[in-house]
Write a protein that holds these residues in place. Structure first.
Motif, PDB file in Angstrom:
ATOM      1  N   ALA B 207       0.838  -1.210   0.000  1.00 33.32           N
ATOM      2  CA  ALA B 207       0.000   0.000   0.000  1.00 33.32           C
ATOM      3  C   ALA B 207       0.872   1.260   0.000  1.00 33.32           C
ATOM      4  CB  ALA B 207      -0.918   0.002   1.224  1.00 33.32           C
ATOM      5  N   GLU B 208       1.885   1.275   0.882  1.00 31.31           N
ATOM      6  CA  GLU B 208       2.736   2.469   0.968  1.00 31.31           C
ATOM      7  C   GLU B 208       3.539   2.646  -0.322  1.00 31.31           C
ATOM      8  OE1 GLU B 208       5.883   4.702   3.964  1.00 31.31           O
ATOM      9  OE2 GLU B 208       5.521   2.564   4.246  1.00 31.31           O
ATOM     10  N   TYR B 209       3.964   1.522  -0.895  1.00 33.40           N
ATOM     11  CA  TYR B 209       4.709   1.602  -2.155  1.00 33.40           C
ATOM     12  C   TYR B 209       3.859   2.269  -3.235  1.00 33.40           C
ATOM     13  CZ  TYR B 209       7.190   0.357  -6.390  1.00 33.40           C
ATOM     14  OH  TYR B 209       7.829   0.423  -7.599  1.00 33.40           O
ATOM     15  N   HIS B 210       2.621   1.825  -3.354  1.00 31.51           N
ATOM     16  CA  HIS B 210       1.762   2.383  -4.409  1.00 31.51           C
ATOM     17  C   HIS B 210       1.446   3.847  -4.158  1.00 31.51           C
ATOM     18  CE1 HIS B 210       1.286  -0.886  -7.132  1.00 31.51           C
ATOM     19  NE2 HIS B 210       1.045  -1.725  -6.133  1.00 31.51           N
ATOM     20  N   CYS B 211       1.288   4.209  -2.890  1.00 28.68           N
ATOM     21  CA  CYS B 211       1.023   5.600  -2.542  1.00 28.68           C
ATOM     22  C   CYS B 211       2.208   6.480  -2.960  1.00 28.68           C
ATOM     23  CB  CYS B 211       0.771   5.694  -1.040  1.00 28.68           C
ATOM     24  SG  CYS B 211       0.183   7.302  -0.539  1.00 28.68           S
ATOM     25  N   LEU B 212       3.412   6.060  -2.582  1.00 30.86           N
ATOM     26  CA  LEU B 212       4.615   6.844  -2.910  1.00 30.86           C
ATOM     27  C   LEU B 212       4.879   6.865  -4.412  1.00 30.86           C
ATOM     28  CD1 LEU B 212       6.984   5.769   0.013  1.00 30.86           C
ATOM     29  CD2 LEU B 212       6.089   8.072  -0.411  1.00 30.86           C
ATOM     30  N   ALA B 213       4.655   5.723  -5.065  1.00 32.04           N
ATOM     31  CA  ALA B 213       4.887   5.663  -6.509  1.00 32.04           C
ATOM     32  C   ALA B 213       3.930   6.613  -7.230  1.00 32.04           C
ATOM     33  CB  ALA B 213       4.717   4.229  -7.009  1.00 32.04           C
ATOM     34  N   ALA B 214       2.684   6.688  -6.756  1.00 26.99           N
ATOM     35  CA  ALA B 214       1.707   7.601  -7.366  1.00 26.99           C
ATOM     36  C   ALA B 214       2.146   9.046  -7.173  1.00 26.99           C
ATOM     37  CB  ALA B 214       0.327   7.366  -6.752  1.00 26.99           C
ATOM     38  N   LEU B 215       2.603   9.371  -5.948  1.00 28.39           N
ATOM     39  CA  LEU B 215       3.066  10.744  -5.686  1.00 28.39           C
ATOM     40  C   LEU B 215       4.293  11.061  -6.541  1.00 28.39           C
ATOM     41  CD1 LEU B 215       2.638  10.867  -1.805  1.00 28.39           C
ATOM     42  CD2 LEU B 215       1.271  12.103  -3.511  1.00 28.39           C
ATOM     43  N   ALA B 216       5.214  10.107  -6.648  1.00 28.54           N
ATOM     44  CA  ALA B 216       6.419  10.320  -7.464  1.00 28.54           C
ATOM     45  C   ALA B 216       6.034  10.545  -8.918  1.00 28.54           C
ATOM     46  CB  ALA B 216       7.351   9.118  -7.335  1.00 28.54           C
ATOM     47  N   GLY B 217       4.934   9.934  -9.346  1.00 32.99           N
ATOM     48  CA  GLY B 217       4.478  10.101 -10.718  1.00 32.99           C
ATOM     49  C   GLY B 217       3.668  11.365 -10.943  1.00 32.99           C
ATOM     50  N   ALA B 223      -5.791  10.725  -4.977  1.00 29.02           N
ATOM     51  CA  ALA B 223      -5.632   9.544  -5.830  1.00 29.02           C
ATOM     52  C   ALA B 223      -4.550   8.616  -5.287  1.00 29.02           C
ATOM     53  CB  ALA B 223      -5.292   9.969  -7.260  1.00 29.02           C
ATOM     54  N   ALA B 224      -3.464   9.205  -4.753  1.00 30.85           N
ATOM     55  CA  ALA B 224      -2.368   8.387  -4.217  1.00 30.85           C
ATOM     56  C   ALA B 224      -2.842   7.591  -3.003  1.00 30.85           C
ATOM     57  CB  ALA B 224      -1.184   9.276  -3.837  1.00 30.85           C
ATOM     58  N   VAL B 225      -3.557   8.276  -2.112  1.00 31.79           N
ATOM     59  CA  VAL B 225      -4.086   7.594  -0.932  1.00 31.79           C
ATOM     60  C   VAL B 225      -5.112   6.542  -1.357  1.00 31.79           C
ATOM     61  CG1 VAL B 225      -5.538   7.957   1.084  1.00 31.79           C
ATOM     62  CG2 VAL B 225      -3.576   9.446   0.685  1.00 31.79           C
TER      63      VAL B 225
END
Lengths: 293, 256
Positions: B207-217, B223-225
């Motif tokens: 979950a945290e990986y996808h959140c950070l990856a979305a923010l990095a993108g 949407a990231a959360v």
């Protein structure tokens, strides 16, 4: 104009670096440089190693700057290339200068980039009339951009060109007089190039404009056999060789004492070995001072 | 073209090994021009190989110095330095390794190289001041959909099918534990981040990986959360944001 610039420069710029021995600082010695009671008179670092946006290395350099006068020594500006030095490179150097306020900024009489590829080495110049004119223009541009004079170092070289108009020493002296830059005389490079090309060291030194020489370098070199011949390589991986120490004493007699750097970049020794080399350079400068007095 | 141009073209071509033509006008003086040029070629090749070795110490340990030199030679030929500052040299080493036939028996090697490059980048990344949060302070009514979180400049994210962290740890010079790594232990998602002086490598939950990856993108915070909650409905949004802002991982909350 060039003359007034020349006379204005080095007294003021050199004020915070004494005519004593300094050490070329590499990252494994950060702690020693900060905490050891044995301290050299000043430090020099390779500018490009601190072109990062931030991080511990840059912060360490800022800390050391509080304890030592500092010199920034560049290896990659490539002033001798067909094209002008990279604008981003110059801006990064300018930012670093603003950040650590060095007393000296130096570069090499060489080139290192062609067609967007960087050699990571100091490639040789053909000492022609047209090269001299181009160098005078380039050095003036860089000094105008940085708002200060730079020093240029004589390189070690392993080949020379048959169409040169000048000897290396004449070329350097002309360049210094006409651009207002100073000279960094690397005594090891002088020895290496003279041995490799059969030049006479005294002729070389007598052709140099003593008033432009603002810093000395000392370093170790290696002997490589090529068939029956020997070529000396500027390897910076050992102590200063005995003949280079002897040449350094002659240089001191001719030019007087200057800030003198011990450079050691590969197979790094411990801090005390570097301090020992610096102490030997200081001893010769002290003897020279006594003799001259 | 000028003589200077031709000299430098031939010199660089010889040094990088794409031509054996030596520049015109070299004085032999007892040693053939080719042998003299070989000194410069050797300087460039060994200097750049050492620069790569300094950036990729774990790869060097995993494959040994001899094989590393082969990788380095291939890399220098294909991706020569594009700037004098060598801190930027080596960014594509993982790509080279991934396509290097002789390294195919070590399928995790390219991902280890990716991790080492993220570490190197994080080490030299800019500092980040304490989050200003001016956006939140200055706007009384902010639509959450218009907000995003800026990541710390040192942040790097990596997803791999291999247990990179134990491989990396057991190949550190000061490691004293069990040198064996079970390569079948499964993949990982890692965060590389330098809060202050030291670079940290942390394993991340999905979950945290996808959140950070979305923010990095460049995705907005909502949407990231949302991406995190889709992986894990129990993802604790509030405490995660607070911890991120306190550690500096989230450098600021700003308008999209």
């Amino acid at each position: 104009m060039a003359q007034s610039r020349n006379t204005l420069s080095f007294g003021a710029v050199n004020a915070s670096i004494p005519a004593a021995a300094g050490i070329g600082l590499r990252s494994p010695h950060y702690r020693d440089a900060l905490h050891s009671p044995a301290k050299p008179a000043w430090l020099e670092v390779h500018s490009e190693n601190y072109f990062a946006a931030g991080g511990p290395a840059l912060r360490m350099l800022e800390s050391l700057r509080r304890d030592y006068p500092l010199s920034l020594h560049g290896v990659g500006m490539s002033l001798g290339s067909v094209v002008a030095p990279d604008g981003r490179h110059l801006r990064q150097l300018q930012q670093l200068i603003e950040r650590v306020e060095p007393a000296l900024v130096s570069e090499h009489l060489s080139w290192s980039a062609f067609g967007g590829r960087y050699l990571n080495d100091l490639a040789p110049i053909a000492y022609t009339e047209s090269a001299l004119a181009a160098w005078v223009r380039r050095v003036a541009q860089v000094q105008d951009f940085l708002g200060r004079p730079i020093l240029l170092e004589n390189p070690s070289s392993y080949l020379q060109f048959d169409y040169a108009d000048y000897s290396e020493a004449e070329f350097l002296s002309q360049l210094a007089r006409r651009s207002g830059c100073g000279l960094l005389l690397d005594v090891n490079n002088l020895y290496v190039s003279c041995r490799n090309h059969g030049w006479d060291t005294l002729d070389y030194l007598l052709a140099l404009d003593a008033g432009c020489v603002a810093e000395f370098h000392l370093a170790g070199h290696r002997r490589n056999r090529i068939g029956a011949d020997v070529i000396l390589i500027d390897s910076h991986d050992g102590p200063v060789a005995e003949p280079v120490w002897q040449l350094f004493r002659m240089v001191l007699q001719l030019f007087g004492n200057r800030p003198t750097l011990i450079e050691w970049d590969a197979d790094l020794p411990d801090w005390h070995t570097l301090i020992g080399q610096a102490a030997r350079a200081d001893r010769y400068m002290e003897q020279n001072y006594v003799q001259a007095a | 073209m000028s003589r200077l141009h031709d000299l430098q073209r031939d010199f660089a071509g010889f040094v990088f090994g794409d031509s054996s033509r030596v520049p015109a006008g070299i004085v032999a003086n007892g040693i053939a021009p080719e042998r003299r040029m070989a000194v410069y070629r050797n300087n460039t090749q060994t200097g750049l190989s050492q620069a790569l070795r300094d950036t990729y110490p774990v790869i060097n340990r995993l494959v040994g110095a001899g094989f590393f030199d082969r990788l380095a030679r291939a890399y220098i030929g294909k991706y020569p330095p594009a700037a004098a500052c060598l801190l930027e040299f080596g960014a594509d080493f993982a790509e080279l390794i991934a396509g290097f036939a002789a390294a195919a028996s070590l399928p995790y090697l390219a991902d280890v190289a990716r991790l080492e490059w993220l570490y190197h980048r994080a080490y030299h990344a800019a500092e980040s001041p304490v989050p200003a949060l001016t956006t939140l302070r200055d706007f009384n009514q902010v639509d959450c959909g218009e907000l995003t979180a800026k990541l710390h400049p040192s942040v790097g994210l990596l997803e791999s099918d291999y247990p990179l962290l134990p491989i990396w740890l057991s190949n550190q010079a000061d490691y004293l534990g069990d040198p064996h790594v079970n390569l079948d232990a499964g993949g990982c998602r890692l965060l590389v981040f330098r809060p202050q002086w030291d670079v940290e490598i942390r394993p991340l939950a999905l979950a945290e990986y996808h959140c950070l990856a979305a923010l990095a993108g460049g995705t907005g915070l909502t949407a990231a959360v949302g991406a995190a909650l889709a992986c894990d409905p129990d993802f604790a949004v509030e405490s995660w944001l607070l911890a991120g802002l306190c550690s500096g991982l989230l450098a600021d909350i700003v308008l999209l």
